[in-house]
Write a protein that holds these residues in place. Sequence first.
Motif, PDB file in Angstrom:
ATOM      1  N   UNK A 166       0.606  -1.036   0.067  1.00 11.05           N
ATOM      2  CA  UNK A 166       0.099   0.114   0.100  1.00 11.05           C
ATOM      3  C   UNK A 166       0.918   1.295  -0.212  1.00 11.05           C
ATOM      4  N   UNK A 167       0.926   2.071  -1.063  1.00  9.14           N
ATOM      5  CA  UNK A 167       1.729   3.211  -1.008  1.00  9.14           C
ATOM      6  C   UNK A 167       1.701   4.186   0.007  1.00  9.14           C
ATOM      7  N   UNK A 168       2.841   4.723   0.492  1.00 10.05           N
ATOM      8  CA  UNK A 168       2.973   5.692   1.664  1.00 10.05           C
ATOM      9  C   UNK A 168       3.640   6.934   0.957  1.00 10.05           C
ATOM     10  N   UNK A 169       4.487   6.703   0.387  1.00  8.89           N
ATOM     11  CA  UNK A 169       5.424   8.128  -0.133  1.00  8.89           C
ATOM     12  C   UNK A 169       6.095   7.529  -1.469  1.00  8.89           C
ATOM     13  N   UNK A 170       6.297   8.717  -2.201  1.00 11.53           N
ATOM     14  CA  UNK A 170       7.051   8.542  -3.569  1.00 11.53           C
ATOM     15  C   UNK A 170       8.177   9.746  -3.731  1.00 11.53           C
ATOM     16  N   UNK A 171       9.218   9.561  -4.058  1.00 11.52           N
ATOM     17  CA  UNK A 171      10.113  10.565  -4.158  1.00 11.52           C
ATOM     18  C   UNK A 171      11.007  10.417  -5.748  1.00 11.52           C
ATOM     19  N   UNK A 172      10.968  11.519  -6.342  1.00  5.49           N
ATOM     20  CA  UNK A 172      11.641  11.308  -7.740  1.00  5.49           C
ATOM     21  C   UNK A 172      12.683  12.627  -7.763  1.00  5.49           C
ATOM     22  N   UNK A 173      13.921  12.074  -8.095  1.00  7.49           N
ATOM     23  CA  UNK A 173      15.072  13.235  -8.451  1.00  7.49           C
ATOM     24  C   UNK A 173      15.542  12.817  -9.945  1.00  7.49           C
ATOM     25  N   UNK A 174      15.017  13.767 -10.743  1.00  3.22           N
ATOM     26  CA  UNK A 174      15.620  13.505 -12.208  1.00  3.22           C
ATOM     27  C   UNK A 174      16.241  14.480 -12.842  1.00  3.22           C
ATOM     28  N   UNK A 175      17.304  14.033 -13.402  1.00  6.23           N
ATOM     29  CA  UNK A 175      18.213  15.072 -14.289  1.00  6.23           C
ATOM     30  C   UNK A 175      17.994  14.414 -15.568  1.00  6.23           C
ATOM     31  N   UNK A 176      17.120  14.929 -16.482  1.00  8.47           N
ATOM     32  CA  UNK A 176      16.792  14.473 -17.954  1.00  8.47           C
ATOM     33  C   UNK A 176      17.126  15.598 -18.995  1.00  8.47           C
ATOM     34  N   UNK A 177      18.034  15.306 -19.781  1.00  2.00           N
ATOM     35  CA  UNK A 177      18.096  16.235 -21.103  1.00  2.00           C
ATOM     36  C   UNK A 177      18.486  17.691 -20.625  1.00  2.00           C
ATOM     37  N   UNK A 178      18.965  17.912 -19.650  1.00  2.00           N
ATOM     38  CA  UNK A 178      19.440  19.499 -19.142  1.00  2.00           C
ATOM     39  C   UNK A 178      18.245  19.784 -18.195  1.00  2.00           C
ATOM     40  N   UNK A 179      17.105  19.210 -17.707  1.00  3.52           N
ATOM     41  CA  UNK A 179      16.184  19.712 -16.741  1.00  3.52           C
ATOM     42  C   UNK A 179      16.291  18.796 -15.423  1.00  3.52           C
ATOM     43  N   UNK A 180      16.191  19.526 -14.250  1.00  2.00           N
ATOM     44  CA  UNK A 180      16.152  18.758 -13.013  1.00  2.00           C
ATOM     45  C   UNK A 180      14.928  18.849 -12.284  1.00  2.00           C
ATOM     46  N   UNK A 181      14.318  17.827 -11.981  1.00  2.00           N
ATOM     47  CA  UNK A 181      13.010  17.696 -11.375  1.00  2.00           C
ATOM     48  C   UNK A 181      12.895  17.146 -10.197  1.00  2.00           C
ATOM     49  N   UNK A 182      12.399  17.555  -9.069  1.00  2.00           N
ATOM     50  CA  UNK A 182      12.149  16.763  -7.713  1.00  2.00           C
ATOM     51  C   UNK A 182      10.672  16.826  -7.559  1.00  2.00           C
ATOM     52  N   UNK A 183      10.117  15.638  -7.303  1.00  2.00           N
ATOM     53  CA  UNK A 183       8.637  15.599  -6.876  1.00  2.00           C
ATOM     54  C   UNK A 183       8.589  14.713  -5.651  1.00  2.00           C
ATOM     55  N   UNK A 184       7.719  14.951  -4.866  1.00  2.00           N
ATOM     56  CA  UNK A 184       7.286  14.372  -3.632  1.00  2.00           C
ATOM     57  C   UNK A 184       5.752  14.163  -3.539  1.00  2.00           C
ATOM     58  N   UNK A 185       5.439  12.855  -3.313  1.00  2.00           N
ATOM     59  CA  UNK A 185       4.179  12.589  -3.012  1.00  2.00           C
ATOM     60  C   UNK A 185       3.942  11.854  -1.658  1.00  2.00           C
TER      61      UNK A 185
END
Length: 273
Positions: free
Chosen positions: A102-121
Amino acid sequence: MNKLLNNLIAFLSMSLLTIGSVSSQCSVDNKYFQAGEQLSYDLYIKFAATIKGGYATMSTQSVKYGGKDAYKMTLISESQGFARKVFELSDTLACYTTTGVLPLAYFKDAHEGGDYTKERLTYSYPGGNDVRIRAIRHKNGDFKFDETLNFSGCTYDLMSVLFYARTLNYPQMAIGKETKVNFVTGRSKVSMRIVYNGKESVKANDNKKYNCMKLTLYIQDDAFDGGKEAMKVYITDDDNRMPVKLETKLKVGSTRAVLKSYKGVKHPVNIVK
């Protein structure tokens, strides 16, 4: 930076306060994977041509979350060499789930093609059939959103849905059978279809062949007739449901991860003789 840290602390605090009321209706009886599982992959990146240029690792750990037993699943992908010059890829995706997936949290740290994205759920379960998700995103250092999404029914992110898909009852499915779940990406609420496409023998990069079940994950959105393909996954046709090959889309191409080695799996692995 202080604002980001404060958001993250508040984010986790909300989860710890609500984890005690997690509904059991979406929990599954996980017989297929365990803490200590470690999978390594060779990464191929496709632009005009397909280039072998990187690696990916996927691991499962036993952790405590809100004082309760939980899993942490982590997927790291990184392009290297010439492929990295063409397209920079350095992603870390992680999710926390209960032992019933059962999901509790999700984290994304992504460097893709010059972009840097941080997501938190972070997920909370206020009662009944309700799921509440707080979603935060920063891109290239700029704040993008901080929103709360409300769902009715079982809901997953890109990491937790992959592990949930390993637990479905495929022996009872006909080819083309689909399982529908709620899916969250960024701040978008969509549906996902997990479609069983039958069986196939897959050669991995450890020079072994594996009997696999082929799954296609579609994001169902009004903008796409029949759904937009999010991922293809080939999992072993045994009690591990171990991913042998994963194919995903990029904004300028696609990636393919092919199994190179594994350890810590829960059951004997079905290898083609």
